[in-house]
Write a protein that holds these residues in place. Structure first.
Motif, short mmCIF file in Angstrom:
data_model
loop_
_atom_site.label_atom_id
_atom_site.label_comp_id
_atom_site.label_asym_id
_atom_site.label_seq_id
_atom_site.Cartn_x
_atom_site.Cartn_y
_atom_site.Cartn_z
N THR A 110 34.96 -17.90 -73.00
CA THR A 110 35.51 -18.11 -71.47
C THR A 110 36.34 -19.52 -72.24
O THR A 110 36.27 -20.18 -73.38
N ASP A 111 37.35 -19.61 -71.48
CA ASP A 111 38.18 -20.86 -71.36
C ASP A 111 36.61 -21.71 -71.17
O ASP A 111 37.57 -23.42 -71.44
N GLU A 112 36.20 -21.97 -70.10
CA GLU A 112 35.01 -23.22 -70.07
C GLU A 112 33.94 -23.88 -70.97
O GLU A 112 33.99 -22.75 -72.19
N VAL A 113 34.10 -25.14 -70.68
CA VAL A 113 33.29 -25.88 -71.39
C VAL A 113 32.22 -26.56 -70.74
O VAL A 113 32.69 -26.76 -69.75
N THR A 114 30.99 -26.45 -70.76
CA THR A 114 29.57 -26.39 -69.90
C THR A 114 29.18 -27.97 -70.93
O THR A 114 29.79 -27.88 -71.89
#
Length: 168
Positions: A110-114
């Motif tokens: 996804t485009d999300e980064v944690t």
């Protein structure tokens, strides 16, 4: 899964006890660059790691990618590439034969980064997530072949680059 290569050091005897494990590795590409872990010394490592007891390969892959890069893997995107098997004397117990099955998968994220959650060893070696093209990764690793995993990852990435070049 298709066997891509067996890396056998032949530095063991067949009567040794065997320690065998499975690891998963994620090949994540965006705009010609690959998600990697990079050490403070400049080595590149393909994100992935050991499959825990009873863990599904895709679940392990998702966990490892997030821990090492902060990227969120899309489970439905996971596609098998192949396996590299390493056979050698165990570096932690010279009386044991070590067999590691590294399973490689193409994956989307996804485009999300944690936040990452690296091991103490990864932190000590200065690993951090990065993106790089295949030539940069391979050239850096060829200069620094300090770990057995560096050789495995570099050989795999050379196979991948050769396949891409043939499609070309």
């Amino acid at each position: 899964m298709k066997n891509l290569l067996v890396m056998d050091s032949k530095d063991y005897t067949d009567d040794m006890p065997v320690f065998e494990k499975y690891s998963v590795r994620a090949i994540i590409c965006r705009d010609g660059k690959y998600a990697m872990q990079m050490s403070g010394a400049g080595e590149y490592k393909i994100p992935g790691g050991c499959v825990e007891s009873g863990e599904d390969f895709v679940v392990a892959l998702k966990r490892e990618v997030q821990e090492e890069t902060g990227l969120i893997l899309i489970p439905a995107s996971v596609r098998e590439i192949g396996e590299i098997t390493e056979i050698r004397r165990d570096v932690f117990d010279a009386s044991t034969k070590y067999i590691c099955h590294s399973l490689f998968y193409f994956c989307d994220v996804t485009d999300e980064v944690t936040d990452t959650c690296m091991t103490e060893s990864e932190i000590a070696k200065g690993f951090h997530p990065t993106w790089a093209d295949l030539d940069t990764i391979i050239d850096a690793n060829r200069r620094l072949l300090t770990e057995t995993w560096t050789q495995r990852d570099t050989v795999f990435l050379e196979l991948l680059r050769d396949k891409i070049d043939k499609k070309g």
